[in-house]
Scaffold this active site. Structure first.
Site, PDB file in Angstrom:
ATOM      1  CB  CYS A  12      17.283 -18.967  13.439  1.00 55.43           C
ATOM      2  SG  CYS A  12      16.233 -20.581  13.145  1.00 55.43           S
ATOM      3  CG  HIS A  41      10.369 -29.303  16.512  1.00 58.12           C
ATOM      4  ND1 HIS A  41      11.422 -30.039  16.753  1.00 58.12           N
ATOM      5  CD2 HIS A  41       9.527 -30.281  15.679  1.00 58.12           C
ATOM      6  CE1 HIS A  41      11.620 -31.004  16.356  1.00 58.12           C
ATOM      7  NE2 HIS A  41      10.520 -31.217  15.758  1.00 58.12           N
ATOM      8  CG  HIS A 124      16.120 -33.174  17.850  1.00 55.53           C
ATOM      9  ND1 HIS A 124      16.308 -32.821  16.656  1.00 55.53           N
ATOM     10  CD2 HIS A 124      15.286 -32.472  18.471  1.00 55.53           C
ATOM     11  CE1 HIS A 124      15.987 -31.387  16.571  1.00 55.53           C
ATOM     12  NE2 HIS A 124      15.227 -31.386  17.446  1.00 55.53           N
ATOM     13  CD  GLU A 126      20.244 -30.834  13.948  1.00 51.15           C
ATOM     14  OE1 GLU A 126      19.606 -29.753  14.437  1.00 51.15           O
ATOM     15  OE2 GLU A 126      21.614 -30.706  13.909  1.00 51.15           O
ATOM     16  CB  CYS A 195      23.459 -23.005  14.136  1.00 57.08           C
ATOM     17  SG  CYS A 195      21.841 -22.541  14.894  1.00 57.08           S
ATOM     18  CB  SER A 223      11.624 -26.202  20.236  1.00 54.99           C
ATOM     19  OG  SER A 223      12.652 -25.311  19.988  1.00 54.99           O
ATOM     20  CB  SER A 224      16.441 -29.087  20.505  1.00 56.16           C
ATOM     21  OG  SER A 224      17.901 -29.453  20.875  1.00 56.16           O
TER      22      SER A 224
HETATM   23  S1  SF4 Z   1      20.451 -25.159  12.495  1.00 55.90           S
HETATM   24 FE1  SF4 Z   1      19.999 -23.156  13.646  1.00 55.90          FE
HETATM   25  S2  SF4 Z   1      19.862 -21.695  12.022  1.00 55.90           S
HETATM   26 FE2  SF4 Z   1      19.401 -23.561  11.235  1.00 55.90          FE
HETATM   27  S3  SF4 Z   1      17.034 -24.113  11.483  1.00 55.90           S
HETATM   28 FE3  SF4 Z   1      18.263 -24.829  13.354  1.00 55.90          FE
HETATM   29  S4  SF4 Z   1      18.391 -23.176  14.849  1.00 55.90           S
HETATM   30 FE4  SF4 Z   1      17.887 -22.232  13.038  1.00 55.90          FE
END
Ligand code: SF4
Length: 314
Positions: A12, A41, A124, A126, A195, A223-224
């Site tokens: 992405c 990841h 995670h 994030e 996203c 990797s989520s």
């Molecule tokens: S938020 Fe979406 S666009 Fe941004 S790195 Fe993660 S998967 Fe990719």
């Protein structure tokens, strides 16, 4: 064997940008460049960057003084940013702009006096980074419908929700519906914060899983968005949906009876690994490849100015 290649799949815009930030920092400043956490990841990507001189560490404390550090695409908490500043490290931020957008939403809700509910997966990176945008206790994590049904909020009229960017779209709709039932005045994004890349890859895997005997998702276990692609395929009834990192991991016994095979890749998995897996399948079976239509993606995120070629030239 008929292979149905999902479209879109793989990298992405946020992953492209994060990898380019590491590559450009290495080009401009030379090795070593430290990277806090896997920049994306995927072991193959990380190993390649390590070969170019990147050093991956989990804690900022592991970065020696007077060095350069890059924060991964998943984002970091404010305390990590502050520690980087206090130590005078040269920092480049590879946080995906779509993750940063969620951070800003969290801050806005907090300023408005709302308790913030983050829908996401505990542990995670994030989620750790997003929770760390606000003081402790300002944000609470909800992982599923059951937790949404049971969460206690002091003032039910002052509450907002945000989400991790790489969740299952279908599961998240249900969690948000439960929150809206319980807190009719809850604030939040129109749909969720998942996203475009996650959404498109889940739609694309549905398109290939529907008629497939098995689905291969190329991606890493941590990797989520790749894990969610496996779940989405399984939820459609494709019990042979599997996460595969490299061709060497293919389970030939499972593939023996497969006539229609869907293949996709998580947002952090490079296309070269999809090609590697197709080449291995070609050595075992007579294959044809179909490429169903899917969403067109033209999202692009700029690099930090100091890492652009224009900055280098000026
Ligand atoms: S938020 Fe979406 S666009 Fe941004 S790195 Fe993660 S998967 Fe990719």
């Amino acid at each position: 064997m008929e292979i149905l290649l999902a479209n879109p799949r793989g990298f992405c815009a946020g992953v492209d940008r994060a990898i380019e930030i590491v590559e450009r920092a290495l080009e401009l400043f030379g090795a070593p460049i430290y990277v806090r956490h896997e920049v994306v990841h995927n072991r193959f990507v990380v190993d390649r960057l390590a070969g170019l001189g990147a050093i991956f560490v989990e804690k900022l404390d592991d970065v020696p003084d007077d060095n350069t550090v890059i924060f991964s695409a998943h984002g970091v908490s404010q305390s990590v940013r502050k520690a980087g500043r206090q130590r005078g490290l040269k920092v480049f931020d590879a946080t995906c702009p779509l993750v940063s957008k969620v951070h800003r939403e969290a801050e806005r809700h907090y300023r408005l006096g709302n308790k913030v509910i983050l829908i996401g997966h505990d542990g995670h990176p994030e989620v750790i980074g997003t929770m760390g945008q606000l003081p402790e206790d300002a944000m609470v994590l909800v992982q599923n419908v059951e937790e949404a049904e049971n969460i206690a909020i002091e003032d039910p009229d002052r509450v907002a929700f945000i989400t991790q960017t790489t969740l299952s779209v279908d599961d998240t709709v249900e969690i948000i519906a439960a929150l809206k039932r319980r807190f009719p005045n809850i604030m939040g994004p129109k749909k969720e914060d998942i996203c475009y890349a996650t959404t498109n890859r889940q739609e694309a895997v549905k398109a290939v899983a529907a008629g497939a005997d098995a689905v291969i998702v190329v991606g890493a276990p941590n990797s989520s968005n790749s894990q969610r692609l496996v779940e989405v395929a399984r939820n459609l009834g494709c019990s042979k949906a599997m996460l595969v990192q490299r061709a060497a991991d293919l389970d030939w016994a499972v593939l023996e009876d497969v006539r229609r095979l869907g293949i996709t890749a998580g947002a952090s998995a490079p296309e070269i690994l999809v090609e590697e897996i197709i080449a291995a399948l070609q050595n075992h079976f007579d294959i044809t490849i179909e490429r169903p239509d899917g969403a067109t993606e033209n999202v692009f995120f700029k690099l930090p100015k100091i890492l652009t070629r224009e900055a280098e030239a000026s």
